[in-house]
Scaffold this active site. Sequence first.
Site, short mmCIF file in Angstrom:
data_model
loop_
_atom_site.label_atom_id
_atom_site.label_comp_id
_atom_site.label_asym_id
_atom_site.label_seq_id
_atom_site.Cartn_x
_atom_site.Cartn_y
_atom_site.Cartn_z
N SER A 24 0.81 -1.21 0.00
CA SER A 24 0.00 0.00 0.00
C SER A 24 0.85 1.27 0.00
O SER A 24 1.59 1.53 -0.93
CB SER A 24 -0.95 -0.06 1.21
OG SER A 24 -1.94 0.92 1.12
N ASP B 259 -2.48 6.32 -3.51
CA ASP B 259 -1.33 5.71 -2.83
C ASP B 259 -0.77 4.58 -3.71
O ASP B 259 -1.20 4.40 -4.86
CB ASP B 259 -1.71 5.23 -1.42
CG ASP B 259 -2.70 4.08 -1.43
OD1 ASP B 259 -3.39 3.89 -2.45
OD2 ASP B 259 -2.80 3.36 -0.42
#
Length: 445
Positions: free
Chosen positions: A101, A240
């Site tokens: 992530s 992200d």
Amino acid sequence: MGRYFGTDGIRGLTNAAPMTAEMAMKVGQAAGRKFLRGAHKHRVVVGKDTRLSGYMMESALIAGFTSVGMDVVMVGPVPTPAVAMLTRSMRADLGVMISASHNPYHDNGIKLFGPDGFKLSDEDEAEIERFLEEPPAYAEPRDIGRSRKFEDARGRYIHDAKMSFPSHLRLDDLSIVVDCANGAAYNVAPSALWELGASVTTLGVDPNGFNINDEVGSTAPAALQQKVRAIGADIGIALDGDADRLIVVDEKGSIVDGDQLMALVTSDWAKRDLLRGGGLVATVMSNLGLERFLESQHLRLERTKVGDRYVLEAMRQKGYNVGGEQSGHMILTDYATTGDGLVAALQVLACLVASGRPASEVLNLFEPLPQLLKNVRYSPGSAPLEESRVQQAIADAETRLGNSGRVLIRKSGTEPLIRVMAEGEDPALVENLVDNICEAVKQAA
């Protein structure tokens, strides 16, 4: 949480336990064993972000899955929501996203999705953990799986994401800066916005294996703020590393967090009669200002523990179709089974285009209460929150804030940290109360 699985799959420093090639192969064997059911040919979709270690983890997972008899479809670097979507669309038995992530390049992780495209339940993860401790159930030589690349994954995801944008609207003449964090959406997000007519300027679209989330993306929006101001763009969008999170920058270069974005989409969907559940699901971290805004619109805020899996769980149980986190995860179950930064951005852009007003007016729906969060490290094995002096400091803070604010104390799910958060109308009082509690925790720890 189990021994290996945290709030969002397995994650850690690459080439250190548990994030090794050996563990990835074992996860493939254990998850394959769990999802081998029925007589059909079994299939798993494997995607990744742009980290250097993604190649290693992908190869190890493929070895694990094929050794127990599952066919693997490799979709390459795509957003996490694309893996969830393709798992459903391809009638696969399992989906895997290799990503850490918003973490730096040296970390990596493994997220698993069931055949319905939703993240696995705690029960499924517990069973896979149990299989990790047992010898693999190898397939007979003739039943070993095959792997193949699927070349059109990005195109399929772009089409799917665009379908969430209202068909009567276009992004013509809208100047958008999109920051893809040198991550999984480096290709798909600019393409989707361009196809809808926008004038697109890109940041973070040159991944090299090492620069994912490095001073770009939703956790480092300074570059985006600067670019939006420099070229006079209408709006900036930051994703992200795996593109399941969204932060927005208005035309003045000011950051708009997930709470404001959720307020916008929830109130817009309510007006358009699209909202289900009578409100929004968000975590305990969302600002009290959001809750008050929703009340003024006769809408509810349902709060959960921190973690998008808990938000989604509450949404499914109680019939909501909008949920998310202050950090920028937004889950819109009409269009996706997990957080999707691009789909969330398209809903925000639809509101902006329909209003005809500047982003700074459209995206700031309420004044957030001053909120302060501090972390205190403690020794593993100690239990500072059970100490009477800490409990007394928390009780005193709650009394002094009364109905004008709130206090939230919780353990981190990933590190030995106590997170101390307070919010209220008086910033000086909030800071004083947080410091008092932090001091009590330090003494107890």
